[in-house]
Design a protein around this motif. Structure first.
Motif, short mmCIF file in Angstrom:
data_model
loop_
_atom_site.label_atom_id
_atom_site.label_comp_id
_atom_site.label_asym_id
_atom_site.label_seq_id
_atom_site.Cartn_x
_atom_site.Cartn_y
_atom_site.Cartn_z
N ILE A 1 0.87 -1.19 0.00
CA ILE A 1 0.00 0.00 0.00
C ILE A 1 0.90 1.23 0.00
O ILE A 1 1.56 1.54 1.01
CB ILE A 1 -0.93 0.01 1.23
N THR B 1 1.43 5.08 0.08
CA THR B 1 0.67 6.27 0.46
C THR B 1 1.07 7.44 -0.44
O THR B 1 2.18 7.49 -0.99
CB THR B 1 0.91 6.65 1.93
N ASP C 1 -1.54 -1.14 -4.18
CA ASP C 1 -2.61 -0.14 -4.05
C ASP C 1 -2.04 1.21 -3.65
O ASP C 1 -0.93 1.28 -3.10
CB ASP C 1 -3.61 -0.58 -2.99
N LEU D 1 -3.05 4.79 -1.48
CA LEU D 1 -3.94 5.36 -0.48
C LEU D 1 -3.50 6.81 -0.25
O LEU D 1 -2.34 7.06 0.05
CB LEU D 1 -3.78 4.54 0.81
N HIS E 1 -2.98 10.03 1.79
CA HIS E 1 -2.74 10.27 3.22
C HIS E 1 -2.05 11.64 3.31
O HIS E 1 -0.82 11.74 3.22
CB HIS E 1 -1.85 9.13 3.74
N SER F 1 4.36 4.18 3.86
CA SER F 1 3.78 3.09 3.06
C SER F 1 3.60 1.89 3.96
O SER F 1 4.05 1.90 5.11
CB SER F 1 4.61 2.73 1.82
N PHE G 1 -6.97 9.17 5.85
CA PHE G 1 -6.71 8.36 4.65
C PHE G 1 -7.94 8.40 3.76
O PHE G 1 -9.07 8.45 4.25
CB PHE G 1 -6.42 6.90 5.06
N GLU G 2 -7.73 8.41 2.46
CA GLU G 2 -8.87 8.34 1.52
C GLU G 2 -8.40 7.67 0.23
O GLU G 2 -7.19 7.67 -0.09
CB GLU G 2 -9.42 9.75 1.24
N ALA G 3 -9.37 7.13 -0.50
CA ALA G 3 -9.02 6.52 -1.79
C ALA G 3 -8.72 7.63 -2.79
O ALA G 3 -9.32 8.70 -2.74
CB ALA G 3 -10.18 5.67 -2.29
#
Ligand SMILES: NC(=O)c1ccc[n+]([C@@H]2O[C@H](COP(=O)([O-])OP(=O)(O)OC[C@H]3O[C@@H](n4cnc5c(N)ncnc54)[C@H](OP(=O)(O)O)[C@@H]3O)[C@@H](O)[C@H]2O)c1
Length: 400
Positions: free
Chosen positions: A186, A188, A251, A253, A255, A262, A311-313
């Motif tokens: 993930i 960021t 993915d 994310l 932030h 990350s 955090f958001e998509a």
């Protein structure tokens, strides 16, 4: 061997006990922060070579501070001025692109690869070929030449230490002994300066607004890439090659505080993150002292003071760059190099005031659609794809 084989670490100190370092792109944001760390511990580091494109004032200042064996300027028209400015020293001076490659090939224990853009590829490859330990900031080279570079690194015994804060974070929490248990990386993203702006407003932003990153202080190109989210798109491709992870397991994310750099998710549901204040000297220092750690001047993290992390998509409508990266990885071959080259041209045109901010994504998408990818068999194929994409993107800037 590459970064992911962290055993069998080769000796990284010279006879005097000091690590001998080469800094490619020493005058840039990453280069200067590397030098800041080195200058704080002169007993531990000895500088072999420094290189820049045209900023001789900064290069001379760095050379006088660190007394390298060699300084190199890519712009040959600056050779005489650089030579004269260092005439009272015994520092060797050379100029030109080939001279930068030669500097990378010189024997040293550690190389910082911090030239911006695909222009850094020949020098990075020269360091890879001699099996060097390479702190790797120049993500565009891996985006362009990922499979070739990883193969060459394995053949030549080069080690790539990720400098990008996200990849550095992943490296710190990636269980190399049990990689089959890793379900997801993930990455960021701060979201850049236009995260909350409408598309209509984004169409009007200026280069000055785009280079003003809300959290990080970086070079102009990467700052614009952060504003379009192309930086994250390039980082997804970089993570794919560096950690041998399939694209669907990477993915992004958003932030905005950039505290969690990350994360790695494991099959049992555990998620390991690396955190810290947003200061590039932490990941640079991690690479510089590796396999040890070192003190850096980065502020210590005070989570109570920060209070909350959000955090958001990522918004795919507002920021299509991530989709373009996935398209390029799916197409494979030279497609990532095409995307990268088109983006370099478009970002420069935006910085020069020749195109608008949203033209960058338009040009990137047009190049990726128009230019068919070729299998990435060798460097000649790569160079041709890079040239074609630059030609195509330049032509597109005229219709903006
Ligand atoms: N800045 C960050 O915080 C950060 C974080 C993570 C990753 N990175 C990555 O690190 C790399 C460097 O970023 P940066 O922000 O430090 O860039 P930058 O501030 O623009 O510095 C780039 C450096 O490369 C040199 N250079 C530029 N074009 C060159 C060419 N054609 N030939 C030889 N040297 C050339 C520049 O010399 P002159 O100064 O003489 O022009 C300068 O020393 C990029 O790939 C970026 O994505 C940066």
């Amino acid at each position: 061997m590459n970064i992911l084989q962290v055993k069998n670490i080769k000796p990284v100190t010279d006879k005097s006990g000091r690590r001998r370092v080469t800094i490619l792109g020493s005058t840039g944001s990453v280069g200067c922060q590397t030098i800041d760390l080195i200058a704080r511990a002169p007993e531990k580091y000895e500088v072999v070579a420094l290189t820049a494109r045209k900023n001789i004032a900064k290069l001379v200042e760095q050379a006088r501070l660190l007394r390298p064996e060699l300084v190199v300027i890519a712009d040959q028209s600056q050779y005489r001025a650089l030579k004269d400015a260092l005439a009272d020293t015994n520092i060797a001076v050379t100029a030109g692109d080939k001279a930068i490659e030669d500097a990378a090939a010189l024997d040293s224990d550690w190389v910082m690869s911090a030239i911006v853009g695909a222009a850094g590829l020949p020098a990075t490859l020269a360091a890879v070929r001699r099996g060097a330990v390479i702190a790797f900031a120049n993500k565009e080279t891996l985006v362009c030449a990922g499979p070739l570079m990883m193969r060459l690194a394995a053949e030549c015994g080069a080690q790539l230490l990720p400098v990008d804060s996200e990849h550095n974070a992943i490296w710190q929490v990636f269980d190399f002994e049990r990689r089959e248990a890793i379900s997801r990386l993930i990455l960021t993203a701060s979201g850049g300066p236009f995260r909350t702006m409408t598309r209509a407003d984004m169409a009007k932003v200026t280069p000055q607004q785009a280079v003003k990153h809300p959290v990080w202080s970086m070079g102009a190109k990467i700052s614009v890439d952060s504003a379009t989210l192309m930086n994250k798109a390039l980082e997804v491709i970089e993570a794919h090659f560096l950690f041998h992870m399939p694209p669907e397991k990477i993915d992004v994310l958003v932030h905005p505080q950039s505290v969690v750099h990350s994360m790695v998710e494991y099959e049992d549901g555990s998620v390991l993150a690396q955190m810290g204040t947003p200061d590039m000297r932490t990941p640079i220092g991690y690479c510089l002292a590796w396999p040890k750690r070192m003190q850096t001047p980065a502020a210590k993290l005070d989570l109570a003071k920060i209070g909350h992390l959000s955090f958001e998509a990522p918004d795919p409508e507002k920021f299509p760059a991530l989709r373009l990266a996935r398209d390029a990885m799916k197409a494979g071959g030279t497609a990532p190099a095409t995307l990268n080259a088109a983006n370099e041209v478009a970002v420069q045109a935006f910085l020069d005031g020749r195109i608008g901010f949203l033209d960058i994504e338009r040009i990137n998408e047009a190049a990726l659609t128009a230019l068919s990818p070729m299998p990435l068999t060798d460097l000649d194929v790569l160079r041709e794809a890079d040239r074609s994409a630059r030609r195509y993107a330049e032509a597109q800037t005229l219709s903006a």
